[in-house]
Design a protein around this motif. Sequence first.
Motif, PDB file in Angstrom:
ATOM      1  N   ARG A 168      29.180  13.037 -55.366  1.00  0.00           N
ATOM      2  CA  ARG A 168      28.148  12.970 -56.394  1.00  0.00           C
ATOM      3  C   ARG A 168      26.958  13.858 -56.022  1.00  0.00           C
ATOM      4  N   VAL A 169      26.585  13.835 -54.753  1.00  0.00           N
ATOM      5  CA  VAL A 169      25.475  14.679 -54.293  1.00  0.00           C
ATOM      6  C   VAL A 169      25.817  16.149 -54.515  1.00  0.00           C
ATOM      7  N   VAL A 170      27.021  16.539 -54.096  1.00  0.00           N
ATOM      8  CA  VAL A 170      27.443  17.934 -54.208  1.00  0.00           C
ATOM      9  C   VAL A 170      27.481  18.365 -55.671  1.00  0.00           C
ATOM     10  N   PHE A 171      28.106  17.560 -56.527  1.00  0.00           N
ATOM     11  CA  PHE A 171      28.226  17.925 -57.938  1.00  0.00           C
ATOM     12  C   PHE A 171      26.854  18.030 -58.599  1.00  0.00           C
ATOM     13  N   THR A 172      25.953  17.117 -58.257  1.00  0.00           N
ATOM     14  CA  THR A 172      24.597  17.146 -58.824  1.00  0.00           C
ATOM     15  C   THR A 172      23.866  18.420 -58.410  1.00  0.00           C
ATOM     16  N   PHE A 173      23.987  18.800 -57.142  1.00  0.00           N
ATOM     17  CA  PHE A 173      23.334  20.012 -56.654  1.00  0.00           C
ATOM     18  C   PHE A 173      23.944  21.262 -57.292  1.00  0.00           C
ATOM     19  N   TRP A 174      25.247  21.229 -57.568  1.00  0.00           N
ATOM     20  CA  TRP A 174      25.881  22.350 -58.287  1.00  0.00           C
ATOM     21  C   TRP A 174      25.283  22.482 -59.688  1.00  0.00           C
ATOM     22  N   ILE A 175      25.187  21.362 -60.401  1.00  0.00           N
ATOM     23  CA  ILE A 175      24.663  21.383 -61.767  1.00  0.00           C
ATOM     24  C   ILE A 175      23.226  21.890 -61.780  1.00  0.00           C
ATOM     25  N   ILE A 176      22.426  21.420 -60.839  1.00  0.00           N
ATOM     26  CA  ILE A 176      21.037  21.891 -60.751  1.00  0.00           C
ATOM     27  C   ILE A 176      21.008  23.399 -60.557  1.00  0.00           C
ATOM     28  N   THR A 177      21.896  23.919 -59.709  1.00  0.00           N
ATOM     29  CA  THR A 177      21.926  25.361 -59.442  1.00  0.00           C
ATOM     30  C   THR A 177      22.368  26.145 -60.671  1.00  0.00           C
TER      31      THR A 177
END
Length: 321
Positions: free
Chosen positions: A300-309
């Motif tokens: 979830r952390v990784v996917f959220t940071f991808w979306i933010i990027t």
Amino acid sequence: MLGIKELTYTSMISFLIVVILGPIFIPMLAKFKFGQTVRDDGPQSHLAKNGTPTMGGIIMIVAILITGLTRSRVSKDMFVGLVCIGGFGFIGFLDDFIKIKMKRSLGLKAYQKIILQFALALYVSYYQYVTSPSATQITVPFTDSVINIGVLYIPIMMFIIIGTVNAVNLTDGLDGLASGVTLIVSTFFMIYAGLVVVNPEIAILAAATVGACLGFLGFNSYPAKVFMGDTGSMALGGAVVAFAVLTNSVLIIPLVGGIYFAEAISVILQVMSYKLTRKRIFKMAPIHHHFEQCGWPETRVVFTFWIITVVLAWISIISVF
């Protein structure tokens, strides 16, 4: 001006090189016991990752070098870009090798890293300063304003280069995080170098990095079969600063690379707060570990940071157009 077709082909070549090399190289890392040593002061859930093959970033470096050299003429910009990627990757390789050889979580000493990074940052900064007439004219995103930093260019660029490379290195703490974020950041620079400033060599280099990151995600996404190690994270940091410096767009890094910036700032604030007040701002730094400690699954952390990027990349595209 390079077309989307040419850039897509370039990314595909780099992607295929990583996909082909992965199944060959990863078992070799395991055979030679080039395994990750997870720090005891990190999240306890990560201790299960001890022994996972590391230094997989070598695969990405090889793919970028081969693709860059075969898909474009070796101009001065291309050469400097490759030196920046390979050079920072080599510093990371030394760090990884010492960790593995000494069976410890810390590799090169801080002063050794700084000396090597200082020399490489000086080389890249000096090159751009003497070869690009507009190097000292720094464009402010979202505006037509230009800041002329004059003779301060070299020290300022060196600070930005070293800071960015280490910020990317800090981002590499979860499966697929650094490779996914850098894939998106590199996509922005591919579009920017190819369509806006029209620097085909850097566009090719960015496209090669996109393909390498995408291919590596197949092995590095959760649960990771291999880690990129400092070899890969510092090489990717070298790629990002090469794209930005060689296209005279360093002020875009905090925007498109907002995740890198947040990771670095979280560590700085955490250290300062603890030294001054003996209290921590975050449950753990870098900030991706804070969210883990809050109960977020790693994915979830990784996917959220991808979306933010992705959002930051779109905003960055708007800012340059």
